[in-house]
Structure formats: C-alpha cells, structure tokens
Motif scaffolding. Structure first.
Motif, PDB file in Angstrom:
ATOM      1  N   VAL A   1      32.178 -34.127   1.199  1.00 40.60           N
ATOM      2  CA  VAL A   1      32.693 -32.829   1.617  1.00 40.60           C
ATOM      3  C   VAL A   1      33.925 -32.536   0.795  1.00 40.60           C
ATOM      4  O   VAL A   1      34.570 -33.439   0.266  1.00 40.60           O
TER       5      VAL A   1
ATOM      6  N   LEU B   1      30.782 -25.897  -2.512  1.00 42.92           N
ATOM      7  CA  LEU B   1      30.539 -26.823  -1.408  1.00 42.92           C
ATOM      8  C   LEU B   1      29.117 -27.352  -1.502  1.00 42.92           C
ATOM      9  O   LEU B   1      28.203 -26.616  -1.885  1.00 42.92           O
TER      10      LEU B   1
ATOM     11  N   MET C   1      24.482 -29.641   2.648  1.00 42.92           N
ATOM     12  CA  MET C   1      24.162 -30.981   3.106  1.00 42.92           C
ATOM     13  C   MET C   1      22.837 -31.067   3.851  1.00 42.92           C
ATOM     14  O   MET C   1      22.562 -32.060   4.521  1.00 42.92           O
TER      15      MET C   1
ATOM     16  N   SER D   1      21.295 -35.181   4.895  1.00 42.14           N
ATOM     17  CA  SER D   1      22.536 -35.151   4.115  1.00 42.14           C
ATOM     18  C   SER D   1      22.265 -35.475   2.656  1.00 42.14           C
ATOM     19  O   SER D   1      22.669 -36.505   2.147  1.00 42.14           O
TER      20      SER D   1
ATOM     21  N   GLY E   1      22.878 -33.193  -0.070  1.00 40.85           N
ATOM     22  CA  GLY E   1      23.919 -32.624  -0.918  1.00 40.85           C
ATOM     23  C   GLY E   1      23.473 -32.344  -2.335  1.00 40.85           C
ATOM     24  O   GLY E   1      24.260 -32.386  -3.269  1.00 40.85           O
TER      25      GLY E   1
ATOM     26  N   ASN F   1      24.667 -27.050  -4.546  1.00 37.17           N
ATOM     27  CA  ASN F   1      25.983 -26.527  -4.183  1.00 37.17           C
ATOM     28  C   ASN F   1      25.898 -25.029  -3.939  1.00 37.17           C
ATOM     29  O   ASN F   1      24.990 -24.353  -4.417  1.00 37.17           O
TER      30      ASN F   1
ATOM     31  N   ASN G   1      38.082 -30.768   5.933  1.00 40.35           N
ATOM     32  CA  ASN G   1      36.977 -30.769   4.991  1.00 40.35           C
ATOM     33  C   ASN G   1      35.925 -29.746   5.409  1.00 40.35           C
ATOM     34  O   ASN G   1      35.789 -29.425   6.592  1.00 40.35           O
ATOM     35  N   HIS G   2      35.187 -29.250   4.429  1.00 40.96           N
ATOM     36  CA  HIS G   2      34.168 -28.243   4.676  1.00 40.96           C
ATOM     37  C   HIS G   2      32.866 -28.646   4.004  1.00 40.96           C
ATOM     38  O   HIS G   2      32.866 -29.334   2.983  1.00 40.96           O
ATOM     39  N   TYR G   3      31.761 -28.186   4.568  1.00 40.24           N
ATOM     40  CA  TYR G   3      30.445 -28.374   3.955  1.00 40.24           C
ATOM     41  C   TYR G   3      29.553 -27.217   4.370  1.00 40.24           C
ATOM     42  O   TYR G   3      29.942 -26.406   5.231  1.00 40.24           O
TER      43      TYR G   3
ATOM     44  N   GLU H   1      34.697 -29.486   9.164  1.00 41.84           N
ATOM     45  CA  GLU H   1      34.462 -30.754   9.842  1.00 41.84           C
ATOM     46  C   GLU H   1      35.521 -30.987  10.920  1.00 41.84           C
ATOM     47  O   GLU H   1      36.716 -30.977  10.653  1.00 41.84           O
TER      48      GLU H   1
END
Length: 238
Positions: free
Chosen positions: A90, A115, A118, A131, A133, A136, A149-151, A175
């Motif tokens: 993240v 980002l 995920m 998850s 990832g 992006n 944190n961000h996702y 998060e």
C-alpha cells in the motif's frame, strides 16, 4: 500477502504433511480453523493455490502439494521483482512535495498518486479479496487523506448502488481498523470473506448494511467482523 486464516491453513497443512506424509481432510481443516462450513476451506484453498503456495493434483483424493512457504513459516525470502512485476503493497496517501505547477491541469497531474488495485471487493454476497496488486490506478492526491496507507479495490456486485457505488467501480480505501456508525468500510467476515458495506455498531454486534433494498442487512457478533479500511474515494470509467 496472506490473510490470517490463509496463513493458519497453510501452516496446518504443512505441519500435518511433515508429520503424516498426507494432507489433512477438509473436515479436519474446518475443525482446526474453527469454521462453520467447508465452503470457507474451499475458498482458502483456492486463494492459496492462486497465490502459488499450494498445488492441487487432479484425480487424487486429498491431493495437495505445498509449492512454497512464506518467510514466516520458514520459506525462502522472495526474489527481487523485475520491472515487469509488482510487489503487493500500500502507498502512503500524503501529497507529493513538488512545487505548485502553473495551471490547474498540471496541478491535477502533479498530485496524482499510483495505487495498487489489490483485487475485487464484494458489494453483495461476501467474497475473498485477492491481494494480487497487479494493476495500478492513478488517484488524485486530493482524494486521499493526509494520514495512513491507501489501496484500491474493484467493486463486484450491486448492493451499494444507492450509495452511488456501482459494479465495476474502483473504490479507494484508507487502511484502518476503526470505524464510526455510517462509514462505508471494507469488512472481513469470519476471517476470510471480505465485503464493502455501511458499518453500524449495535452493542456486542455489528450490522453490515447494504444500500440496495434487494439485499438484507447482515448482523454478526463483533468478534466475527474485522474492519480493514474505510472508503475515501471512488473512480468510475465510462
């Protein structure tokens, strides 16, 4: 990146195979992880196989082969990822500290932050978020809060349409394990199913409310619901 239940199952399978030479049955796995049904074990097994930790062998009963172990279970450290790959992570949501550009378009570009997506999140019947990832998405810095944190996750399902969240949308998540009544959250249910719902505390129980009358509100004991993030933004493609 494994969930707590995925890691517990992998450790249980590995321990049993080292001890007995054969993997445990699904009933034994269900009992060891204290799950109410074997469908949860099927989801966990599928997730471990998709992540490359185990392999199921066709036409053989209870045929599971461990391919690799994470470092926490004694596996070898992962090799560095090449330019063509991606290590799930993240990204901090703070704005870049670059000087202000000369026009509004440049400002938007300069503050864009990549980002990782995920996986998918259910806005309907809970599913397991994958998850990986592998992709992006560029998110305006103004969409992110300055802390944490961000996702990103891709929405699957229609249970949150009246909150303006449609199937195929990308939601941006900060998060956190904390939530207030009315927050739209990523909630993990019983350790392996993940869903996007509106959060409401009801004493020692949690209500996960849909924003679509076709879907019922789920009310669960608080110890079976784990908040993993809070919705802070949404991206839609037309």
């Amino acid at each position: 990146m494994l969930t707590k239940k995925q890691l517990q199952l992998l450790e249980f399978i590995n321990t049993r195979m080292q001890k007995d030479g054969v993997p445990p049955s699904f009933d034994e796995m269900k009992e060891a992880l204290d799950l109410r049904s074997k469908s949860g074990i099927h989801r966990l097994i599928t997730a471990l196989e998709e992540r490359g930790f185990i392999r199921r062998l066709a036409h053989r009963a209870r045929a599971i082969e461990i391919v690799k172990l994470p470092e926490s279970l004694g596996g070898a450290p992962s090799a560095p990822v090449s330019q063509g790959g991606f290590t799930p992570r993240v990204i901090d949501g703070d704005r870049p500290s670059s000087p202000p550009p000369s026009n509004a378009f440049d400002v938007e570009v300069a503050t864009a932050i990549n980002l990782p997506i995920m996986g998918k999140i259910a806005a309907g019947v809970p599913i397991e978020a994958v998850s990986d990832g592998a992709v992006n998405v560029a998110v305006p810095g103004s969409m992110l809060s300055g802390q944490g944190n961000h996702y990103a996750l891709e929405v699957k399902g229609e249970s949150m349409v009246e909150a303006g969240i449609n199937h195929g949308d990308i939601v941006v998540i900060r998060e956190t394990s904390q939530a207030k009544d009315g927050d739209i959250v990523v909630a993990m249910v019983e350790g392996y199913e993940t869903t996007l719902k509106r959060y409401k505390r009801m004493g020692d129980r949690i209500a996960l409310e849909a924003a679509n009358p076709a879907f019922e509100t789920r009310i669960l004991p608080a110890d079976r619901v784990e908040v993993q993030g809070r919705l802070v933004g949404l991206i839609r493609s037309y």
